[in-house]
Write a protein that holds these residues in place. Structure first.
Motif, short mmCIF file in Angstrom:
data_model
loop_
_atom_site.label_atom_id
_atom_site.label_comp_id
_atom_site.label_asym_id
_atom_site.label_seq_id
_atom_site.Cartn_x
_atom_site.Cartn_y
_atom_site.Cartn_z
N LEU A 1 1.07 -1.34 0.08
CA LEU A 1 -0.11 0.14 -0.10
C LEU A 1 0.83 1.16 -0.04
N GLU B 1 1.09 4.81 -2.80
CA GLU B 1 0.86 5.64 -2.11
C GLU B 1 1.80 6.06 -2.84
N VAL C 1 -5.45 -6.22 0.59
CA VAL C 1 -4.80 -5.27 0.56
C VAL C 1 -5.99 -4.54 -1.25
N GLU D 1 -8.89 -2.31 -0.14
CA GLU D 1 -7.64 -0.98 0.32
C GLU D 1 -7.63 -0.68 -0.38
N MET D 2 -6.93 -1.37 -1.50
CA MET D 2 -6.75 -0.07 -2.41
C MET D 2 -8.17 0.30 -3.40
N ARG E 1 -9.40 3.19 -1.36
CA ARG E 1 -8.28 4.29 -1.50
C ARG E 1 -8.53 5.42 -2.84
#
Length: 226
Positions: free
Chosen positions: A40, A44, A66, A69-70, A73
């Motif tokens: 992550l 970013e 993951v 969460e990607m 975001r």
């Protein structure tokens, strides 16, 4: 160049996979990560990332966590799962979270190359943009399919072959043709035909289960499990 992030908890495996990626024309490894947090962070901080090769078994989170969460975001980076996770539930979850491909470990370079080349075809197909008629939609989805196995006998479907193979690989023990049929939705006769093909090519082993009477039941197990 297609920029790739390689995520694997094993640093040695990550290096091998990265070396494989670099051997495929048009692909460049932008980074390697060995945990969910590191993956992550790189997403970013790196200026551009087109594709993530995502392991599922990471030390701090799962690969699917993951991916979730990607997306939360706002990262729309494409994902190919590259993992030893063979259970159908994980494969289905990967599909639902937008993974474009799923490659089961262990694999040879040719297996990863086929996935990457299919992904490159998809990107080329999508480059034109605009609206798509049904034929174009079919071509877009078809771009993700690897070419048919040249060793597959005439009259055999690559899709059915993959279903039978994946069911056998995911099984904890030997399965009969009927059990494969129940798991894949094909007929028992079709399952038997593809199981015999896997046996002939050395990818499956035949075992016999003897009952109280009658002929023994033929059961098959993936070759690496015996």
């Amino acid at each position: 160049m297609i920029e790739v992030l390689v995520v694997d908890d094993d640093a040695r495996v990550a290096r091998v996979n990265a070396a494989y990626v670099e051997k495929v024309p048009g692909f460049h490894v932008a980074g390697e990560a060995h945990s969910a947090a590191e993956a992550l962070r790189l997403l970013e901080t790196l200026p551009r990332m087109d594709l993530v090769l995502m392991d599922h078994y990471l030390p701090d989170e799962t690969g699917l966590a993951v991916v979730r969460e990607m997306r939360r975001r706002g990262h729309q980076t494409d994902v190919i799962m590259v993992t030893a996770a063979r259970d159908v539930a994980t494969v289905q979850a990967a599909m639902r979270h937008g993974a474009l491909q799923y490659l089961v470990k262990p694999f040879a370079f040719a297996g990863l190359r086929a996935k990457l080349e299919a992904y490159a075809r998809l990107r080329r197909t999508l480059d034109g943009g605009g609206e798509a008629e049904q034929a174009e939609v079919d071509r877009i989805f078809g771009a993700l399919s690897a070419p048919a196995d040249p060793g597959l006998p005439k009259g055999h479907s690559p899709t059915t072959a993959a279903l039978v193979r994946q069911s056998l690989m995911a099984a904890e023990g030997p399965l009969s043709a009927q059990e494969i049929a129940d798991r894949t939705g094909v007929s028992r006769q079709t399952a038997q035909r593809y199981l015999k093909l896997l046996e002939r090519t050395g990818r499956a082993r035949l075992t016999l289960k003897y009952g109280d009477a009658g002929r023994p039941e033929h059961r098959y197990v993936w070759a690496t499990r015996v």
